[in-house]
Design an enzyme around this catalytic site. Structure first.
Site, PDB file in Angstrom:
ATOM      1  N   PRO A  21     -19.179  42.467  70.369  1.00 48.91           N
ATOM      2  CA  PRO A  21     -19.397  43.803  70.933  1.00 48.91           C
ATOM      3  C   PRO A  21     -18.388  44.193  72.004  1.00 48.91           C
ATOM      4  CG  PRO A  21     -21.065  42.243  71.696  1.00 48.91           C
ATOM      5  CD  PRO A  21     -20.318  41.570  70.595  1.00 48.91           C
ATOM      6  N   ASN A  22     -18.016  45.451  71.937  1.00 43.70           N
ATOM      7  CA  ASN A  22     -17.135  46.124  72.907  1.00 43.70           C
ATOM      8  C   ASN A  22     -15.659  45.747  72.780  1.00 43.70           C
ATOM      9  OD1 ASN A  22     -19.187  47.658  74.277  1.00 43.70           O
ATOM     10  ND2 ASN A  22     -19.886  45.721  75.141  1.00 43.70           N
ATOM     11  N   ARG A  29     -11.086  49.765  77.912  1.00 40.58           N
ATOM     12  CA  ARG A  29     -12.175  49.221  78.718  1.00 40.58           C
ATOM     13  C   ARG A  29     -11.616  48.226  79.735  1.00 40.58           C
ATOM     14  NH1 ARG A  29     -15.541  44.107  76.776  1.00 40.58           N
ATOM     15  NH2 ARG A  29     -16.977  43.888  78.519  1.00 40.58           N
ATOM     16  N   TYR A  34      -8.837  43.134  80.677  1.00 39.56           N
ATOM     17  CA  TYR A  34      -8.599  42.845  79.264  1.00 39.56           C
ATOM     18  C   TYR A  34      -7.223  43.282  78.760  1.00 39.56           C
ATOM     19  CZ  TYR A  34     -13.650  42.105  79.308  1.00 39.56           C
ATOM     20  OH  TYR A  34     -14.905  41.649  79.605  1.00 39.56           O
ATOM     21  N   ASN A  85     -14.509  35.374  69.166  1.00 40.50           N
ATOM     22  CA  ASN A  85     -14.737  35.944  70.492  1.00 40.50           C
ATOM     23  C   ASN A  85     -16.014  36.761  70.362  1.00 40.50           C
ATOM     24  OD1 ASN A  85     -14.832  37.354  72.862  1.00 40.50           O
ATOM     25  ND2 ASN A  85     -12.687  37.980  72.847  1.00 40.50           N
ATOM     26  N   ALA A  88     -20.217  39.582  74.636  1.00 41.67           N
ATOM     27  CA  ALA A  88     -21.411  39.308  75.431  1.00 41.67           C
ATOM     28  C   ALA A  88     -22.451  38.489  74.679  1.00 41.67           C
ATOM     29  CB  ALA A  88     -22.025  40.625  75.902  1.00 41.67           C
ATOM     30  N   GLU A 109     -13.762  28.843  70.027  1.00 37.53           N
ATOM     31  CA  GLU A 109     -14.300  29.942  70.827  1.00 37.53           C
ATOM     32  C   GLU A 109     -13.159  30.499  71.670  1.00 37.53           C
ATOM     33  OE1 GLU A 109     -17.107  28.807  73.822  1.00 37.53           O
ATOM     34  OE2 GLU A 109     -17.677  30.871  74.266  1.00 37.53           O
ATOM     35  N   HIS A 111     -11.848  33.600  74.477  1.00 37.37           N
ATOM     36  CA  HIS A 111     -12.117  34.731  75.374  1.00 37.37           C
ATOM     37  C   HIS A 111     -10.810  35.165  76.020  1.00 37.37           C
ATOM     38  CE1 HIS A 111     -16.442  34.382  75.012  1.00 37.37           C
ATOM     39  NE2 HIS A 111     -16.283  33.067  75.120  1.00 37.37           N
ATOM     40  N   ARG A 118     -16.104  34.870  86.324  1.00 35.12           N
ATOM     41  CA  ARG A 118     -16.761  36.171  86.463  1.00 35.12           C
ATOM     42  C   ARG A 118     -18.240  35.983  86.843  1.00 35.12           C
ATOM     43  NH1 ARG A 118     -15.189  39.506  81.327  1.00 35.12           N
ATOM     44  NH2 ARG A 118     -15.888  41.224  82.648  1.00 35.12           N
TER      45      ARG A 118
END
Lengths: 156, 154
Positions: A21-22, A29, A34, A85, A88, A109, A111, A118
Site C-alpha cells: 500500500p501507498n 508522498r 522516499y 516491500n 505498512a 524483504e 524497504h 522511524r
C-alpha cells in the site's frame, strides 16, 4: 522434481517484485523519505537490469492485502524469488507472513527507508520472520541492488 | 573526482565463520576475496579488516574511517552488551553518518528470523543507515554496490 533454486541455474531466473500500500504514490508522498522516483521509474529500471542479468522481473503493486497474498501464492512453484516491500502491511499482516512461508524460493524483504529508524509501530515486521534476507535504508536503489544480487544468491 | 574508497569492518568472532557442525564452508577470506574483485571492477580502493577487540573497533570507526568515502560494517556481537558499550558504539557510527558518508550495516544471516531478536539495526544521526541482512557473502557485495551508487550520485 527439480526445486526452484536448482532450476534457476539452468533457466532464466524469474522474480516477482511485490509492492504494498501507498507505494503507488512514490514520487509525491513524503519525498524527503522516499525520494522523487515514481514506482513506474523503479519498475522500468528493474526490468531493464533484469534483462541484462537474465532475470525475468514481474513488478506489481496493490493497496489490498488479499491481492498481495494472491501474488505470493501465484509465485509458488512458478518463480525463483520474491522481493517484497509490503509497505505498512509489513507490521500487521500475518496473512502475508503465512503466504511467504509457503513459498520455497528465495525471499527478500525490502524497504526504501529504514523502518527501525522511524516510529516504534514500524519496528515489528511479520515479513522478516518469513524471508531469507532483509534490505532497508538504501533508498529506491535497493530494488535494483536486490535484482543484481539474485544470480549469486540463488547459486549459494 | 577523488578515488572512491570503502572501509569494511568485521567484528568479534567473524574471523572464524565455521559452524559447530562444520556445515558452513564460508570463510572471511572468501568474503574478502569477493569484495576485492568487485572493488577492483568498480575502481574502489578497499580496506577489509576484522577485529575481536571492542576498543580497536571503536578506533577504526571513529578515527580510521575518516579517510574513507564509505563504511561497511558487520558489527557481529558488538550490538549486544552493556548500555555504555552500546552508546559508545552508536555514537561512533553517528559521527561517521553525520559526515554524510554512506554507512551500511551487513549481517550474514537473517537476525530477524528469531522472534526473540530485539536488537535493531544501527541508526544514523537523522534516521536509517543502509542495512543488508541475511544474504551471506552476497550481502557484502550488495553493500559495496550500494555505496558505489551513493558515491557516484553525490
Amino acid at each position: 522434481m527439480t526445486d526452484t533454486k536448482t532450476k534457476a541455474k539452468i533457466n532464466t531466473m524469474k522474480v516477482t517484485v511485490i509492492n504494498g500500500p501507498n507505494l503507488n504514490l512514490l514520487g509525491s508522498r513524503e519525498p524527503e523519505i522516499y525520494g522523487y522516483d515514481t514506482l513506474d521509474d523503479i519498475a522500468d529500471r528493474c526490468v531493464k537490469r533484469g534483462k541484462e542479468l537474465n532475470v525475468d522481473v514481474n513488478f506489481v503493486q496493490s493497496n489490498y492485502e488479499g491481492q498481495l497474498v494472491e501474488w505470493v501464492q501465484q509465485a509458488i512453484n512458478n518463480v525463483d524469488a520474491i522481493i517484497i516491500n509490503a509497505g505498512a502491511y509489513t507490521h500487521t499482516s500475518v496473512a502475508i507472513h503465512d503466504a511467504l512461508r509457503a513459498f520455497n524460493g528465495y525471499k527478500i524483504e525490502l524497504h526504501i527507508s529504514n523502518p527501525h529508524a522511524r516510529e516504534t509501530f514500524r519496528h515489528t515486521s511479520y515479513v522478516s520472520l518469513a524471508t531469507d534476507a532483509v534490505v532497508t535504508g538504501l533508498g529506491v536503489d535497493g530494488y535494483e541492488l536486490c535484482i543484481e544480487a539474485l544470480p549469486s544468491l540463488l547459486k549459494q | 573526482m577523488p578515488n572512491k574508497s570503502v572501509l569494511i569492518l568485521n567484528g568479534p568472532g567473524l574471523a572464524d565463520l565455521k559452524s559447530e557442525d562444520g556445515s558452513n564452508d564460508l570463510s572471511l577470506d572468501m568474503i574478502r576475496g569477493e569484495c576485492d574483485t568487485l572493488c577492483a571492477n568498480l575502481d574502489i580502493d578497499l580496506d577489509f579488516r576484522q577485529t575481536d577487540d571492542e576498543q580497536q573497533m571503536l578506533k577504526f570507526i571513529s578515527d580510521d574511517s575518516q579517510s574513507f568515502s564509505a563504511l561497511v560494517i558487520n558489527p557481529s556481537c558488538l550490538r549486544y552488551g552493556t548500555p555504555q558499550k552500546l552508546n559508545a558504539f552508536d555514537s561512533a557510527i553517528k559521527q561517521v553518518a553525520h559526515l554524510r558518508k554512506p554507512v551500511i550495516e551487513v549481517r550474514l544471516s537473517n537476525i530477524f528470523a528469531d522472534p526473540a531478536e530485539t536488537m535493531p539495526p544501527m541508526q544514523g544521526i537523522d534516521g536509517g543507515l543502509g542495512f543488508v541482512n541475511g544474504m551471506g557473502a552476497a550481502g557484502y557485495l550488495l553493500a559495496i554496490r550500494a555505496a558505489d551508487r551513493k558515491l557516484r550520485a553525490a
